[in-house]
Scaffold this motif. Structure first.
Motif, PDB file in Angstrom:
ATOM      1  N   ASP A   1      -6.373   9.865  17.845  1.00 47.95           N
ATOM      2  CA  ASP A   1      -5.423   9.613  16.761  1.00 47.95           C
ATOM      3  C   ASP A   1      -4.364  10.713  16.764  1.00 47.95           C
ATOM      4  OD1 ASP A   1      -4.310   8.284  14.633  1.00 47.95           O
ATOM      5  OD2 ASP A   1      -5.914   8.706  13.219  1.00 47.95           O
ATOM      6  N   GLY A   2      -3.319  10.477  16.011  1.00 44.74           N
ATOM      7  CA  GLY A   2      -2.262  11.457  15.858  1.00 44.74           C
ATOM      8  C   GLY A   2      -1.369  11.051  14.697  1.00 44.74           C
ATOM      9  N   PHE A   3      -0.829  12.045  14.010  1.00 48.79           N
ATOM     10  CA  PHE A   3       0.017  11.734  12.850  1.00 48.79           C
ATOM     11  C   PHE A   3       0.824  12.949  12.413  1.00 48.79           C
ATOM     12  CE2 PHE A   3      -4.319  12.690  11.647  1.00 48.79           C
ATOM     13  CZ  PHE A   3      -4.192  13.713  10.725  1.00 48.79           C
ATOM     14  N   LEU A   4       1.944  12.663  11.772  1.00 49.32           N
ATOM     15  CA  LEU A   4       2.750  13.693  11.121  1.00 49.32           C
ATOM     16  C   LEU A   4       2.088  14.038   9.794  1.00 49.32           C
ATOM     17  CD1 LEU A   4       6.370  12.318  11.576  1.00 49.32           C
ATOM     18  CD2 LEU A   4       5.559  14.544  12.359  1.00 49.32           C
ATOM     19  N   TYR A   5       2.166  15.290   9.405  1.00 48.39           N
ATOM     20  CA  TYR A   5       1.653  15.679   8.093  1.00 48.39           C
ATOM     21  C   TYR A   5       2.383  16.932   7.631  1.00 48.39           C
ATOM     22  CZ  TYR A   5      -1.214  19.398  10.231  1.00 48.39           C
ATOM     23  OH  TYR A   5      -1.643  20.514  10.899  1.00 48.39           O
ATOM     24  N   GLU A   6       2.101  17.321   6.430  1.00 48.05           N
ATOM     25  CA  GLU A   6       2.692  18.519   5.858  1.00 48.05           C
ATOM     26  C   GLU A   6       1.570  19.503   5.566  1.00 48.05           C
ATOM     27  OE1 GLU A   6       4.900  19.094   1.741  1.00 48.05           O
ATOM     28  OE2 GLU A   6       6.069  17.827   3.111  1.00 48.05           O
ATOM     29  N   THR A   7       1.721  20.759   5.996  1.00 50.23           N
ATOM     30  CA  THR A   7       0.693  21.768   5.754  1.00 50.23           C
ATOM     31  C   THR A   7       0.632  22.098   4.268  1.00 50.23           C
ATOM     32  OG1 THR A   7       2.128  23.698   5.977  1.00 50.23           O
ATOM     33  CG2 THR A   7       1.180  22.774   8.025  1.00 50.23           C
ATOM     34  N   LYS A   8      -0.402  22.841   3.901  1.00 54.96           N
ATOM     35  CA  LYS A   8      -0.529  23.214   2.485  1.00 54.96           C
ATOM     36  C   LYS A   8       0.612  24.118   2.040  1.00 54.96           C
ATOM     37  CE  LYS A   8      -3.808  26.970   3.376  1.00 54.96           C
ATOM     38  NZ  LYS A   8      -5.168  27.441   3.114  1.00 54.96           N
ATOM     39  N   TYR A   9       1.355  24.689   2.994  1.00 56.32           N
ATOM     40  CA  TYR A   9       2.508  25.518   2.670  1.00 56.32           C
ATOM     41  C   TYR A   9       3.824  24.754   2.786  1.00 56.32           C
ATOM     42  CZ  TYR A   9      -1.025  29.104   3.120  1.00 56.32           C
ATOM     43  OH  TYR A   9      -2.174  29.842   2.974  1.00 56.32           O
ATOM     44  N   GLY A  10       3.737  23.436   2.993  1.00 48.07           N
ATOM     45  CA  GLY A  10       4.926  22.599   3.038  1.00 48.07           C
ATOM     46  C   GLY A  10       5.624  22.516   4.385  1.00 48.07           C
ATOM     47  N   LYS A  11       4.985  23.015   5.446  1.00 50.65           N
ATOM     48  CA  LYS A  11       5.594  22.948   6.778  1.00 50.65           C
ATOM     49  C   LYS A  11       5.267  21.607   7.432  1.00 50.65           C
ATOM     50  CE  LYS A  11       5.338  27.861   7.953  1.00 50.65           C
ATOM     51  NZ  LYS A  11       4.907  28.817   8.975  1.00 50.65           N
ATOM     52  N   PRO A  12       6.256  20.997   8.098  1.00 54.13           N
ATOM     53  CA  PRO A  12       5.961  19.767   8.833  1.00 54.13           C
ATOM     54  C   PRO A  12       5.145  20.099  10.081  1.00 54.13           C
ATOM     55  CG  PRO A  12       8.227  20.430   9.226  1.00 54.13           C
ATOM     56  CD  PRO A  12       7.661  21.387   8.208  1.00 54.13           C
ATOM     57  N   ALA A  13       4.231  19.188  10.425  1.00 57.08           N
ATOM     58  CA  ALA A  13       3.379  19.410  11.592  1.00 57.08           C
ATOM     59  C   ALA A  13       2.954  18.067  12.170  1.00 57.08           C
ATOM     60  CB  ALA A  13       2.159  20.237  11.207  1.00 57.08           C
ATOM     61  N   TYR A  14       2.481  18.096  13.408  1.00 53.56           N
ATOM     62  CA  TYR A  14       1.914  16.907  14.049  1.00 53.56           C
ATOM     63  C   TYR A  14       0.520  17.270  14.519  1.00 53.56           C
ATOM     64  CZ  TYR A  14       1.637  12.475  16.426  1.00 53.56           C
ATOM     65  OH  TYR A  14       1.259  11.193  16.779  1.00 53.56           O
ATOM     66  N   LYS A  15      -0.444  16.396  14.217  1.00 49.06           N
ATOM     67  CA  LYS A  15      -1.830  16.644  14.604  1.00 49.06           C
ATOM     68  C   LYS A  15      -2.316  15.544  15.528  1.00 49.06           C
ATOM     69  CE  LYS A  15      -4.944  18.332  11.880  1.00 49.06           C
ATOM     70  NZ  LYS A  15      -5.940  18.579  10.833  1.00 49.06           N
ATOM     71  N   PHE A  16      -2.909  15.969  16.645  1.00 41.41           N
ATOM     72  CA  PHE A  16      -3.641  15.065  17.534  1.00 41.41           C
ATOM     73  C   PHE A  16      -5.119  15.264  17.261  1.00 41.41           C
ATOM     74  CE2 PHE A  16       0.222  15.483  20.097  1.00 41.41           C
ATOM     75  CZ  PHE A  16       0.413  14.173  20.516  1.00 41.41           C
ATOM     76  N   ILE A  17      -5.866  14.160  17.222  1.00 37.73           N
ATOM     77  CA  ILE A  17      -7.322  14.217  17.140  1.00 37.73           C
ATOM     78  C   ILE A  17      -7.833  13.720  18.483  1.00 37.73           C
ATOM     79  CG2 ILE A  17      -9.389  13.388  15.976  1.00 37.73           C
ATOM     80  CD1 ILE A  17      -7.672  13.144  13.421  1.00 37.73           C
ATOM     81  N   LEU A  18      -8.594  14.584  19.140  1.00 37.30           N
ATOM     82  CA  LEU A  18      -9.058  14.308  20.495  1.00 37.30           C
ATOM     83  C   LEU A  18     -10.583  14.316  20.547  1.00 37.30           C
ATOM     84  CD1 LEU A  18      -6.635  16.954  21.050  1.00 37.30           C
ATOM     85  CD2 LEU A  18      -6.403  15.167  22.734  1.00 37.30           C
ATOM     86  N   ASN A  19     -11.125  13.599  21.506  1.00 35.78           N
ATOM     87  CA  ASN A  19     -12.558  13.602  21.761  1.00 35.78           C
ATOM     88  C   ASN A  19     -12.775  14.281  23.105  1.00 35.78           C
ATOM     89  OD1 ASN A  19     -15.323  12.908  21.460  1.00 35.78           O
ATOM     90  ND2 ASN A  19     -15.018  11.172  22.826  1.00 35.78           N
ATOM     91  N   ASN A  20     -13.511  15.381  23.103  1.00 38.60           N
ATOM     92  CA  ASN A  20     -13.748  16.121  24.336  1.00 38.60           C
ATOM     93  C   ASN A  20     -14.696  15.335  25.243  1.00 38.60           C
ATOM     94  OD1 ASN A  20     -13.485  18.247  26.111  1.00 38.60           O
ATOM     95  ND2 ASN A  20     -15.100  19.457  25.169  1.00 38.60           N
ATOM     96  N   ILE A  21     -14.307  15.180  26.505  1.00 41.23           N
ATOM     97  CA  ILE A  21     -15.129  14.492  27.495  1.00 41.23           C
ATOM     98  C   ILE A  21     -15.645  15.570  28.436  1.00 41.23           C
ATOM     99  CG2 ILE A  21     -15.155  12.762  29.333  1.00 41.23           C
ATOM    100  CD1 ILE A  21     -12.656  11.544  27.941  1.00 41.23           C
ATOM    101  N   ALA A  22     -16.865  15.994  28.199  1.00 43.85           N
ATOM    102  CA  ALA A  22     -17.432  17.087  28.991  1.00 43.85           C
ATOM    103  C   ALA A  22     -18.901  16.804  29.256  1.00 43.85           C
ATOM    104  CB  ALA A  22     -17.246  18.408  28.252  1.00 43.85           C
ATOM    105  N   ALA A  23     -19.159  15.711  29.984  1.00 38.48           N
ATOM    106  CA  ALA A  23     -20.531  15.293  30.269  1.00 38.48           C
ATOM    107  C   ALA A  23     -21.331  16.451  30.851  1.00 38.48           C
ATOM    108  CB  ALA A  23     -20.524  14.113  31.227  1.00 38.48           C
ATOM    109  N   GLY A  24     -22.554  16.561  30.388  1.00 41.19           N
ATOM    110  CA  GLY A  24     -23.438  17.601  30.897  1.00 41.19           C
ATOM    111  C   GLY A  24     -23.228  18.963  30.268  1.00 41.19           C
ATOM    112  N   THR A  25     -22.336  19.039  29.272  1.00 43.57           N
ATOM    113  CA  THR A  25     -22.121  20.311  28.579  1.00 43.57           C
ATOM    114  C   THR A  25     -22.405  20.113  27.092  1.00 43.57           C
ATOM    115  OG1 THR A  25     -19.812  20.033  27.893  1.00 43.57           O
ATOM    116  CG2 THR A  25     -20.203  20.771  30.168  1.00 43.57           C
ATOM    117  N   PRO A  26     -22.640  21.191  26.378  1.00 45.07           N
ATOM    118  CA  PRO A  26     -22.858  21.044  24.929  1.00 45.07           C
ATOM    119  C   PRO A  26     -21.597  20.645  24.169  1.00 45.07           C
ATOM    120  CG  PRO A  26     -23.077  23.353  25.610  1.00 45.07           C
ATOM    121  CD  PRO A  26     -22.855  22.547  26.843  1.00 45.07           C
ATOM    122  N   TYR A  27     -20.444  20.609  24.841  1.00 48.84           N
ATOM    123  CA  TYR A  27     -19.168  20.316  24.188  1.00 48.84           C
ATOM    124  C   TYR A  27     -18.781  18.839  24.293  1.00 48.84           C
ATOM    125  CZ  TYR A  27     -19.352  25.262  25.121  1.00 48.84           C
ATOM    126  OH  TYR A  27     -19.785  26.563  25.224  1.00 48.84           O
TER     127      TYR A  27
END
Length: 160
Positions: free
Chosen positions: A37-63
């Motif tokens: 996912d990804g979206f524009l948002y405003e920080t708690k201090y009123g700054k514009p920002a863009y956030k990506f939500i990613l899923n880590n693909i790291a088979a065989g690791t704890p991550y």
């Protein structure tokens, strides 16, 4: 600003009285991640920002499977240019954005996730120590690796 996506995924967790985001727990290096996912948002201090939500693909690791959030503040020309440069590295034509080209940056960012959702991207995680002594964990996009097929695809319904 619509915070419905934030509300739907709101689940803060504290460890020993202080929350440490998953990115901070991962070692530096290159990782493959799926853009969820990804979206524009405003920080708690009123700054514009863009956030990506990613899923880590790291088979065989704890991550493997960790949800990683990557935000970029959009409050300065250098920040916007860095994000655009990384998007260009993934094949997005962010170098063609801008009001002078008939494609306002804000409009392009609002529809960006519709193109990128499901992409597998190669990322570099690194940490740096700022002048203030604080450790910052960064995630940079390097290249597009592929695309995940949607689970509701007709191909997944085949009996073989």
């Amino acid at each position: 600003m619509d915070f419905a996506q934030l509300e739907a995924n709101y689940s803060p967790k504290k460890a020993d009285g202080q929350y440490e985001p998953p990115l901070a727990k991962m070692p530096d290096g290159e990782w493959e991640m799926e853009i969820k996912d990804g979206f524009l948002y405003e920080t708690k201090y009123g700054k514009p920002a863009y956030k990506f939500i990613l899923n880590n693909i790291a088979a065989g690791t704890p991550y493997d499977g960790w949800e990683i959030h990557r935000s970029t503040f959009l409050d300065s020309i250098p920040s916007v240019n860095i994000l655009a440069g990384q998007l260009c590295a993934l094949g997005i034509d962010a170098d063609q954005w801008g009001e002078s080209k008939g494609r306002p940056i804000q409009s392009e960012l609002k529809k960006l996730i519709e193109t990128m959702r499901g992409w597998i991207v190669r990322c570099r995680k690194s940490k740096t120590v700022g002048k203030n002594g604080q450790t910052y964990h960064n995630l940079y996009f390097i290249s597009k690796s592929g695309v995940v097929k949607p689970k509701d695809s007709e191909e997944n319904d085949l009996p073989f």
